[in-house]
Motif scaffolding. Structure first.
Motif, mmCIF file in Angstrom:
data_model
loop_
_atom_site.group_PDB
_atom_site.id
_atom_site.type_symbol
_atom_site.label_atom_id
_atom_site.label_comp_id
_atom_site.label_asym_id
_atom_site.label_seq_id
_atom_site.Cartn_x
_atom_site.Cartn_y
_atom_site.Cartn_z
ATOM 1 N N ILE A 33 110.246 100.905 -25.771
ATOM 2 C CA ILE A 33 110.257 100.494 -27.182
ATOM 3 C C ILE A 33 109.514 101.509 -28.034
ATOM 4 O O ILE A 33 109.986 101.918 -29.102
ATOM 5 C CB ILE A 33 109.629 99.087 -27.343
ATOM 6 N N LYS A 34 108.384 101.973 -27.526
ATOM 7 C CA LYS A 34 107.616 102.961 -28.288
ATOM 8 C C LYS A 34 108.439 104.224 -28.509
ATOM 9 O O LYS A 34 108.467 104.784 -29.607
ATOM 10 C CB LYS A 34 106.313 103.299 -27.550
ATOM 11 N N ARG A 35 109.121 104.643 -27.419
ATOM 12 C CA ARG A 35 109.953 105.852 -27.561
ATOM 13 C C ARG A 35 111.063 105.624 -28.586
ATOM 14 O O ARG A 35 111.370 106.480 -29.399
ATOM 15 C CB ARG A 35 110.544 106.244 -26.197
ATOM 16 N N VAL A 37 111.089 103.515 -31.073
ATOM 17 C CA VAL A 37 110.529 103.445 -32.433
ATOM 18 C C VAL A 37 110.205 104.854 -32.934
ATOM 19 O O VAL A 37 110.489 105.198 -34.088
ATOM 20 C CB VAL A 37 109.272 102.545 -32.462
ATOM 21 N N LYS A 38 109.644 105.683 -32.035
ATOM 22 C CA LYS A 38 109.352 107.070 -32.426
ATOM 23 C C LYS A 38 110.636 107.798 -32.818
ATOM 24 O O LYS A 38 110.703 108.481 -33.835
ATOM 25 C CB LYS A 38 108.704 107.821 -31.252
ATOM 26 N N THR A 39 111.647 107.638 -31.966
ATOM 27 C CA THR A 39 112.919 108.326 -32.230
ATOM 28 C C THR A 39 113.523 107.838 -33.539
ATOM 29 O O THR A 39 114.020 108.629 -34.348
ATOM 30 C CB THR A 39 113.919 108.059 -31.074
ATOM 31 N N HIS A 41 111.992 106.670 -36.043
ATOM 32 C CA HIS A 41 111.190 107.218 -37.133
ATOM 33 C C HIS A 41 111.627 108.644 -37.455
ATOM 34 O O HIS A 41 111.811 109.018 -38.616
ATOM 35 C CB HIS A 41 109.715 107.197 -36.719
ATOM 36 N N GLU A 42 111.791 109.434 -36.387
ATOM 37 C CA GLU A 42 112.210 110.831 -36.601
ATOM 38 C C GLU A 42 113.607 110.893 -37.190
ATOM 39 O O GLU A 42 113.900 111.714 -38.055
ATOM 40 C CB GLU A 42 112.139 111.602 -35.282
ATOM 41 N N ARG B 238 99.605 105.253 -33.301
ATOM 42 C CA ARG B 238 100.097 106.540 -32.786
ATOM 43 C C ARG B 238 101.084 106.353 -31.628
ATOM 44 O O ARG B 238 102.000 107.144 -31.458
ATOM 45 C CB ARG B 238 98.925 107.385 -32.275
ATOM 46 N N GLU B 239 100.870 105.299 -30.855
ATOM 47 C CA GLU B 239 101.751 105.061 -29.703
ATOM 48 C C GLU B 239 103.210 104.914 -30.146
ATOM 49 O O GLU B 239 104.128 105.167 -29.386
ATOM 50 C CB GLU B 239 101.312 103.782 -28.974
ATOM 51 N N TYR B 240 103.396 104.508 -31.417
ATOM 52 C CA TYR B 240 104.750 104.238 -31.897
ATOM 53 C C TYR B 240 105.278 105.302 -32.859
ATOM 54 O O TYR B 240 106.390 105.179 -33.357
ATOM 55 C CB TYR B 240 104.790 102.877 -32.614
ATOM 56 N N LEU B 241 104.447 106.264 -33.129
ATOM 57 C CA LEU B 241 104.851 107.253 -34.140
ATOM 58 C C LEU B 241 104.939 108.651 -33.530
ATOM 59 O O LEU B 241 104.219 108.951 -32.565
ATOM 60 C CB LEU B 241 103.850 107.267 -35.301
ATOM 61 N N PRO B 242 105.795 109.503 -34.079
ATOM 62 C CA PRO B 242 105.879 110.872 -33.572
ATOM 63 C C PRO B 242 104.522 111.566 -33.700
ATOM 64 O O PRO B 242 103.708 111.206 -34.570
ATOM 65 C CB PRO B 242 106.894 111.527 -34.503
ATOM 66 N N ASP B 243 104.299 112.561 -32.857
ATOM 67 C CA ASP B 243 102.989 113.216 -32.788
ATOM 68 C C ASP B 243 102.511 113.739 -34.144
ATOM 69 O O ASP B 243 101.341 113.672 -34.465
ATOM 70 C CB ASP B 243 103.033 114.378 -31.783
#
Lengths: 482, 398
Positions: A33-35, A37-39, A41-42, B238-243
């Motif tokens: 899920i974190k990955r 959400v990060k993706t 976001h990007e 940070r765990e959920y956001l790009p670096d």
């Protein structure tokens, strides 16, 4: 009990294993899920940038269409100054245009909010070509950027004048160091939070460069079209002036040509004059002489338009004057030549056939100053009435050969101008003397409709689309058979 | 007995032109020369005083209330540039307005609430319909509600609608503006009490879904969370956001807004299991995050994310609820207070417009429709006035 305890332990172990397994799975899912959400976001950010670029280029395309649809400078510059504000979100945009007559760049358009005092000041800004504030912008660079922290005085001076703390300036078309104008977009530092910052190579500056290119092309095209329009207008004026002159020339010519033919007992005299679009110099005249004879003149002045009309009028007057003094046609032409030589401009001359008819005897004396040879129809033959002589006005002291013909009842003479024999058909072939001679020979002299028939013949020869190149003058003298 | 409303907009960057243009358009659409009341929502790119002056001059000095906005909503058209103004004019024989302005909301929201209540006491009547409020979003707006409701001395519930004044969201803590007649302030609340004969129908929809499991606030003060599950709060984000997302505070705010912190919804909220505590504002220096609601240590929280499907179905549900509440009557005016995070930060332009179009079609395609992108949306749930986050609040008057 042991067995039961063993089973319970086994169950506990199983539950613990299951728990550990579920915790592992939960951790894995949590990481996934974190990955995700990060993706996501990007992707949002990337998509936002792409959408922004697409939006800018879509608007540039729309602007291209708008620019192509107008030649109004005000409208072009309005489009040019609105785009940086409303699509790129810069605070202000100013366009300076070069005025060669004053060697200055003046503010031609601006957009963005200025208070009243600033607006009045900015609107009236003028920079001479050698103003240091413009030096960088006119250095041949594609763009000049004055960003926050810039310490170059000339750049800061331009910004100060336009009330922009940061800006990008683009030369508009023209030669690299002499553009037709400058487009400058930028911000005050107070408002940078709400506006697009000036950064080299940002999609906004690239978008602006694209706009500048389109605007410069449109302004250049507009100027070329305007110059062409001006040329066309001047040409139209010139044409109008010439038309006016031709009208005057035609009026002169018409006023001087006899409207009626003299009535001679036992003779028929007919005439036809058909001017070309451009006024030529054909003329004819009938000069009743004091001894009862009749002078016949047919001539052609070289050239066209007003000069030809004036020379024709002058020739006619001279001939009328000298014809009353001299008894013979050769002398008339010689005397006229002497008078005209003094006044005729170089390279102009007059061809003229002059004959004197004694209506009672049928005796016809004639002389020719280089005019087309008339045809005498006699005994079913058409023969040229040849007599040598130079055109009038070329050289003084000329003699003109005189000839005589006795016209008997049924005889006729056709006098004509070169517009008749030099008429061309679609293949470029001339009507010519031979064709005319045969035409006259083939027709009975009594045919009063000779001229009409000849005109039909010419029309057939040149064709429906053939434009009459020169005046056509025809005079027919016929001795009646009664 | 008629009510005429018209909504006008302008994107001109010159505040004098924009204000006049939007007001003229609104007057023309309403078919009136002199309105009884004016709402104005505007982007912060403008010189606010000049803009307000232009609107006031054009609307004949009619009473006005409003605030700055992240973007404007005019029917199914939205504008989230920094230069957009929306003017709504209302002329009515059946509605009455009483507007006002109070400053000092950030310093003492409770006292401001009390002052607003005192100012309105004389105007409260059986015909009072509700109160529009446009505050600066403070750490805890519930104190404002408490101050207001505590001093109203009213025997029935007074619904509050509105939205927190917005800005361009580069940093949502930056200045916002509240308008009342000729005044512009930055740390207060503008309000307008609506009375008269009108039916009000409203609805609220949320957009967040929890991601991950339950977490505990382990250290906090007021609305600032220092630790979650004994880890610095920023590290959890940070765990959920790009670096690169949380490299500086400015960008951090924008990135962090894609996440939200939720807690269990209070029992009076039936439709939602979780409600937002707010968009996290990161402080990289001490690793804390601030939200728009007060939190307590030991509180259960969930990280959550906006969900497009939920937004879409939420609009459908809102349309249905409003239509039901109005009993089939056509609205004469609709207000939409939309969270700024549900605009261009979440949707592509066409996507966003399609959603708004569908919502409008379902309520009334030709209803005058005004609203703005807010930082915090205000609307009652049951008989509880509430500041919502990541939501849409719509109010229709018929």
């Amino acid at each position: 009990m042991e067995g039961s305890g063993g089973t319970s332990e086994t169950q506990n172990e199983h539950v613990e294993q299951r728990l550990v397994s579920l915790q592992d799975e939960n951790r894995r899912l949590s990481e996934q899920i974190k990955r995700l959400v990060k993706t996501e976001h990007e992707l949002y950010q990337f998509q936002e940038q792409l959408d922004e670029q697409v939006r800018i280029y879509r608007h540039l395309y729309e602007i291209g269409k708008k620019l192509n649809a107008t030649l109004d400078l005000g409208e072009i510059l309005q489009i040019a100054t609105q785009f940086p504000l409303y699509q790129l979100n810069f605070e202000r945009c100013v366009v300076l245009l070069y005025h060669p007559e004053e060697n200055t760049f003046c503010v031609e358009a601006h957009d963005g909010y200025y208070d009243e005092a600033s607006q009045a000041r900015v609107t009236g800004l003028r920079f001479s070509m050698d103003d240091p504030a413009l030096a960088s912008s006119l250095s041949g660079s594609d763009q000049i950027i004055c960003a926050e922290g810039c310490d170059q005085r000339p750049l800061l001076a331009l910004g100060q004048a336009l009330e922009m703390d940061e800006y990008v300036a683009f030369p508009l078309g023209g030669e690299p160091q002499q553009p037709i104008g400058l487009l400058i977009a930028g911000n005050t530092l107070d408002s940078t939070v709400q506006h697009t910052r000036i950064q080299a190579d940002s999609e906004f500056v690239v978008g602006l460069a694209n706009l500048v290119s389109q605007v410069a092309t449109t302004i250049r095209m507009r100027r070329e079209i305007q110059a062409r329009e001006q040329r066309l207008k001047e040409e139209a004026h010139a044409r109008e002036r010439i038309e006016q002159e031709l009208l005057v020339a035609r009026r002169i010519q018409h006023a001087l040509l006899p409207k009626d033919v003299p009535a001679l007992y036992g003779w028929e005299l007919t005439k036809h004059y058909q001017p070309a679009r451009e006024v030529g110099g054909d003329f004819y005249d009938f000069l009743p002489l004091s001894d009862g004879r009749l002078g016949l003149v047919i001539g052609d002045v070289s050239g066209k338009g007003v000069p030809a009309a004036v020379l024709m009028a002058s020739t006619r007057s001279v001939l009328r004057a000298v014809a009353q003094r001299a008894l013979m046609p050769g002398q008339v032409l010689a005397d006229a030549n002497e008078v005209l030589c003094a006044d005729v401009p170089p390279s102009m001359f007059v061809t003229c056939f002059y004959g004197i008819l004694d209506p009672s005897s049928g005796r016809f004396h004639y002389a020719n100053a280089g005019h087309n040879l008339p045809y005498w129809r006699h005994d079913d033959l058409a023969s040229e009435m040849r007599a040598t002589g130079m055109p009038l006005g070329l050289l003084p002291g000329m003699n003109y050969e005189e000839k005589e013909a006795i016209l008997v009842p049924g005889d006729a003479i056709l006098f004509y101008s070169d517009g008749l024999v030099e008429a061309h058909n679609a293949e470029g072939e001339m009507f010519g003397d031979r064709r005319l001679q045969s035409f006259i020979a083939d027709r009975s002299a009594e045919r009063t409709s000779l001229i009409e028939e000849l005109l039909v013949e010419i029309a057939n020869f040149t064709g429906a689309d053939g434009e009459q190149e020169d005046d056509i003058t025809l005079v027919r003298l016929q001795r009646s058979t009664i | 007995m008629t009510t005429n409303a018209g909504v006008g907009t302008s994107r001109d960057h010159n505040p004098n032109i924009a204000g006049r243009e939007a007001a003229e358009q609104a007057l023309q659409k309403a078919g009136v020369d002199r309105p009884d009341f004016v709402f104005m929502f505007a982007s912060i790119g403008y010189d606010q005083h000049s803009l307000l002056r232009a609107v006031r001059e054009t609307t004949g000095e009619a009473p006005l209330t409003g605030c700055s906005a992240e973007g404007t909503i005019n029917g199914d058209s939205t504008d989230e540039s920094n230069f957009s103004v929306l003017v709504t004019v209302i002329s009515s024989e059946e509605l009455h307005w009483r507007n006002g302005l109070e400053s000092g909301l950030e310093a003492d929201p409770h006292a401001v609430g009390q002052r607003v209540a005192q100012a309105l006491l004389a105007d409260l009547s059986a015909e009072t319909i509700g109160l529009f409020v446009f505050p600066v979003l403070t750490g805890n707006l519930q104190h404002f509600f408490a101050g207001l409701e505590g001093d109203l001395s009213i025997d029935r519930f007074l619904p509050l609608w509105g939205g927190g004044a917005g800005n361009d969201l580069v940093d949502w803590r930056e200045r916002t503006y509240q308008y009342c007649d000729d005044e512009v302030i930055t740390d207060g609340v503008s309000y307008a009490l609506l009375s008269g004969k009108a039916r009000a129908g409203w609805a609220i929809s949320h957009s967040l879904i929890p991601i991950g499991g339950e977490r505990k606030v382990t250290r906090c003060q007021g609305n600032v969370i220092y630790e979650i599950d004994a880890k610095p709060a920023v590290e959890v984000l940070r765990e959920y956001l790009p670096d690169h997302a949380l490299t500086d505070e400015g960008d951090g705010g924008r990135s962090a807004v894609s996440l939200a912190l939720c807690s269990r919804a209070p029992s009076y909220i039936k439709d939602e299991e979780y409600v937002s505590l707010g968009a996290p504002t990161v402080n990289l220096t001490d690793g804390s995050i601030a939200v728009q609601t007060e939190v307590q240590e030991g509180m259960s929280i969930w990280l959550s994310s906006r969900d497009k499907e939920k937004v879409s179905t939420g609009f459908d549900r809102m349309a249905k609820q409003i239509n039901q509440q109005l009993g089939g009557e056509k609205p004469k005016l609709l207000f939409q207070f939309e969270c700024a995070t549900r605009g261009k930060m979440m949707f592509r332009e066409q996507e966003k417009l399609q959603l708004h179009r569908r919502f409008r079609q379902a309520v009334g395609p030709d209803v005058p429709w005004t609203g703005f992108y807010a930082i915090g949306e205000i609307g009652p749930v049951g008989e509880h006035n509430h500041i919502h986050l990541y939501t849409s609040v719509a109010l229709a008057l018929s």
